[in-house]
Design an enzyme around this catalytic site. Structure first.
Site, PDB file in Angstrom:
ATOM      1  N   GLU A 209       0.946  -1.273   0.112  1.00 17.53           N
ATOM      2  CA  GLU A 209      -0.015   0.087  -0.080  1.00 17.53           C
ATOM      3  C   GLU A 209       0.906   1.122  -0.082  1.00 17.53           C
ATOM      4  OE1 GLU A 209       0.924   1.610   3.014  1.00 17.53           O
ATOM      5  OE2 GLU A 209       1.848  -0.325   3.437  1.00 17.53           O
TER       6      GLU A 209
ATOM      7  N   GLY B 155       6.417   0.020   4.027  1.00 19.25           N
ATOM      8  CA  GLY B 155       5.181  -0.660   3.221  1.00 19.25           C
ATOM      9  C   GLY B 155       5.315  -0.647   1.610  1.00 19.25           C
ATOM     10  N   GLU B 156       4.378  -0.282   0.941  1.00 13.13           N
ATOM     11  CA  GLU B 156       4.485  -0.387  -0.566  1.00 13.13           C
ATOM     12  C   GLU B 156       4.895  -2.152  -0.859  1.00 13.13           C
ATOM     13  OE1 GLU B 156       8.808   1.233  -2.083  1.00 13.13           O
ATOM     14  OE2 GLU B 156       7.504   2.628  -1.670  1.00 13.13           O
ATOM     15  N   GLY B 157       4.446  -2.782  -0.128  1.00 11.96           N
ATOM     16  CA  GLY B 157       4.867  -4.586  -0.335  1.00 11.96           C
ATOM     17  C   GLY B 157       6.254  -4.782  -0.092  1.00 11.96           C
TER      18      GLY B 157
END
Length: 342
Positions: A166, A308-310
């Site tokens: 995300e 974040g951001e996977g």
């Protein structure tokens, strides 16, 4: 609460799916174990790599599990709660970072390229942030359900291993509110520094979470209501993606603190809803370790990553690929002419 009784409740369809989730394949696991016993190594010597292969076999329902199409799916959303001073970055950064993903400039781009993983990025109405959930529900029912459905559709494309990530300024505040609503305790138990809050910012963030959960408490009757009132579009979409992956028999690597808040909603509905998931990594953000403890999952990596951001789950894809390669390509005692134990 006013409901439109003329049609079914927006979340009913997801509840029905959760009741019909496929289980693991015992036959595939047995086949993996039989092959494992023939490989040129002592039994159990590859430790968790062996468990990973069994997990993939069980949930892919494949006697020869694969990681040919690993894919990271990132959802981006904006949050009205940012006006409470819960992040040192303005909401405009969400959109700027999305351009960075598209240009190949984010951390997750480099990690995916290293392992040969695909990356898909979805922008969720960035010009319309969720409502400030210290004042009103973050999302309307149909809006939230529609975003869960969008997340389900987003996994199309033949992946055999998925990770969800995300991007959204303010979303660690939304995640903390979801955990506080689901798990109780004090707001401060669940609040971390996010993108680098100072002490004053941390107090504002804990206060926002506390006020939001207190405001909505009478209506937080189901995990879906927790998601709708306290979550965000990217969190709703990740919940949909994790559920769709289960229905399609695609194993999932869970990312960090925010991604796991989406998983927590499903887990609260049915404790078996995350059985197809492995914890990709442990984030130092907030109370991620406590969340994983509640899920009963031991992270594959603990690298102090909290981006974040996977990115943490994407890092773990390399480990999963190596585990499958060992199982698939190692010689057997017979083929290598190595004496097995008597």
């Amino acid at each position: 609460m006013s409901h439109d009784h003329s049609s079914e409740h927006p979340f009913d369809a997801f509840n029905i799916l959760i009741k019909t989730m496929p289980g693991p394949s015992a036959q595939a696991v047995a086949a993996v174990r039989a092959r494992d016993a023939q490989l040129t190594k002592p039994p159990g010597a590859l430790g968790r790599l062996e468990e990973i292969v069994e997990h993939l076999a069980a949930w892919q329902d494949k006697e020869k599990p694969t990681v040919d199409r690993p894919t990271v799916v990132v959802f981006a959303g904006n949050h009205g709660v940012t006006k409470q001073g819960v992040s040192p970055f303005p909401a405009s950064v969400t959109e700027q970072m999305l351009k960075n993903f598209s240009a190949g400039g984010a951390a997750v781009n480099q990690i995916c390229a290293t392992w040969g993983a695909g990356l898909k990025v979805f922008e969720l109405a960035l010009q319309i942030p969720t409502k400030d959930f210290t004042e009103a529900p973050a999302l309307e029912e149909r809006e939230c359900a529609g975003t869960v459905a969008f997340g389900m559709e987003a996994i199309a494309g033949g992946a055999d291993l998925l990770a969800f990530g995300e991007m959204g300024i303010g979303n660690t505040t939304a995640a903390a509110a979801i955990y506080h609503a689901l798990y109780g305790g004090k707001a401060s138990d669940w609040v971390g520094r996010g993108t680098g809050l100072d002490d004053e910012g941390l107090k504002r963030k804990a206060s926002a979470v506390e006020r939001a959960v207190a405001l909505h408490k009478p209506e937080l009757t189901t995990p879906w209501e927790v998601l709708r009132r306290l979550g965000g579009r990217e969190i709703a979409a990740m919940a949909g993606g994790i559920l769709a992956a289960r229905m399609e028999r695609i194993p999932v690597l869970l990312d960090g603190y925010v991604a796991c808040s989406a998983a927590a909603v499903l887990h609260a509905i049915d404790p078996t809803a995350l059985d197809h998931c492995l914890a990709g990594h442990l984030s130092p953000e907030g109370a991620h370790a406590e969340v994983l403890r509640r899920f009963g999952k031991k992270p594959l990596l603990d690298l102090g990553m909290r981006l974040g951001e996977g990115s943490g789950a994407a890092m773990a894809m390399g480990i999963v690929k190596a585990a499958v390669a060992c199982h698939r390509d190692m010689a057997t005692f017979a083929s290598a002419g190595v004496d097995n134990k008597d």
